[in-house]
Design a protein around this motif. Structure first.
Motif, PDB file in Angstrom:
ATOM      1  N   LYS A  50      12.081  60.630 -42.858  1.00 59.40           N
ATOM      2  CA  LYS A  50      11.516  60.238 -41.567  1.00 59.40           C
ATOM      3  C   LYS A  50      12.514  60.394 -40.429  1.00 59.40           C
ATOM      4  CE  LYS A  50      12.544  55.288 -42.116  1.00 59.40           C
ATOM      5  NZ  LYS A  50      11.952  53.949 -42.377  1.00 59.40           N
ATOM      6  N   LEU A  78       4.417  60.181 -44.439  1.00 59.60           N
ATOM      7  CA  LEU A  78       5.200  59.269 -43.610  1.00 59.60           C
ATOM      8  C   LEU A  78       4.502  58.992 -42.281  1.00 59.60           C
ATOM      9  CD1 LEU A  78       8.730  60.740 -44.336  1.00 59.60           C
ATOM     10  CD2 LEU A  78       7.904  58.476 -45.028  1.00 59.60           C
ATOM     11  N   THR A  79       3.808  59.992 -41.757  1.00 57.56           N
ATOM     12  CA  THR A  79       3.042  59.792 -40.527  1.00 57.56           C
ATOM     13  C   THR A  79       1.892  58.827 -40.763  1.00 57.56           C
ATOM     14  OG1 THR A  79       3.625  62.009 -39.745  1.00 57.56           O
ATOM     15  CG2 THR A  79       1.751  60.928 -38.685  1.00 57.56           C
ATOM     16  N   GLU A  83       5.575  55.631 -40.430  1.00 59.07           N
ATOM     17  CA  GLU A  83       7.027  55.654 -40.528  1.00 59.07           C
ATOM     18  C   GLU A  83       7.638  56.847 -39.786  1.00 59.07           C
ATOM     19  OE1 GLU A  83       8.580  55.158 -44.417  1.00 59.07           O
ATOM     20  OE2 GLU A  83       7.166  53.557 -44.951  1.00 59.07           O
ATOM     21  N   ARG A  84       6.797  57.810 -39.440  1.00 63.69           N
ATOM     22  CA  ARG A  84       7.262  58.966 -38.666  1.00 63.69           C
ATOM     23  C   ARG A  84       6.339  59.122 -37.469  1.00 63.69           C
ATOM     24  NH1 ARG A  84      10.809  63.134 -39.121  1.00 63.69           N
ATOM     25  NH2 ARG A  84      10.326  64.761 -37.638  1.00 63.69           N
TER      26      ARG A  84
END
Length: 241
Positions: A50, A78-79, A83-84
């Motif tokens: 991330k 992660l998106t 988290e991203r």
């Protein structure tokens, strides 16, 4: 500026290892250079995915790009987990077949490299030169605070590459071949040593190593040509400039 070797084998990785992949860091800027087989697994020992700022690919051979789809899936996950926050740019040369596959909207997107123009990512200035390889490929110079790192990608030796590498702090050079082997588009260890010597580099890292034979033979061949420090690449090797 710090560079960490994630994967260092050419062709295919030995058990538990990875092919080409290098993590370049300066401040909050974290750039993955090449993304070969096994790189994404090993990368997470050194940085959370991330946190990646960008990816740069030297060329599209599988030992430099095999884990790109895995990276794309990780960016997606992660998106979705919040988290991203930002799409991940993947910089590469444009071609008819591979460049379009870098887009995995909205999680990743391809950005074309013009090898005749500088590229600034965060705190790092990148410049390029096209190499002599079987597929169109670039060598990379990463510079920050009057320090520079050269990564050759895959290439034969040629004088312009030595000129491009002049005065570099460290050269990470492909060293695919033992001295009794000839393969167009790749360098012997002695030629990697010649590159470092002619460019007056401070340090040489032999990488893109063959998954067979005795790597100490590569070191010995390079040391006959280059008098400064030589290191055989290994996973986790970090050089701080």
């Amino acid at each position: 500026m710090k560079i960490t070797v994630i994967g260092y084998f050419g062709t295919y990785p030995k058990a538990g290892a990875a092919t080409s992949g290098y993590l370049l860091e300066e401040g909050k800027t974290k750039v993955l250079i090449d993304c070969g087989s096994g790189v994404i697994s090993s990368l997470q020992k050194y940085v959370d995915i991330k946190e990646l700022t960008a990816v740069i690919l030297t060329h599209y051979h599988a030992d430099h790009t095999a884990d790109i789809p895995i990276l794309q899936y990780s960016a997606m996950m992660l998106t979705k987990l919040n988290e991203r926050e930002h799409s991940l740019p993947i910089f590469a040369l444009r071609d008819k077949e591979n460049f379009k596959k870098l887009d995995y909207s909205p999680y990743c997107y391809g950005m074309e490299i013009n090898p005749y123009e500088n590229l600034i990512i965060g705190d790092i200035n990148f410049s390029f030169i096209e190499t002599k390889h079987s597929k169109r490929c670039i060598a990379i110079k990463a510079a920050s605070n009057n320090k520079s790192i050269i990564y050759t990608g895959d290439t034969e030796y040629f004088d312009e590459l030595a000129e491009f590498s002049k005065g570099s702090s460290v050269i990470i050079s492909e060293s695919s071949l033992y001295e009794d082997i000839e393969v167009p588009g790749h360098m012997k260890a002695s030629e990697a040593g010649l590159l470092a010597s002619n460019s007056k580099a401070q340090k040489l890292v032999l990488s893109h190593l063959p998954p067979y034979g005795n790597h100490e033979d590569l070191y010995e061949a390079a040391s006959k040509v280059f008098e400064n420090e030589i290191i055989l690449a290994y996973s986790g090797l970090s050089i701080l400039l």
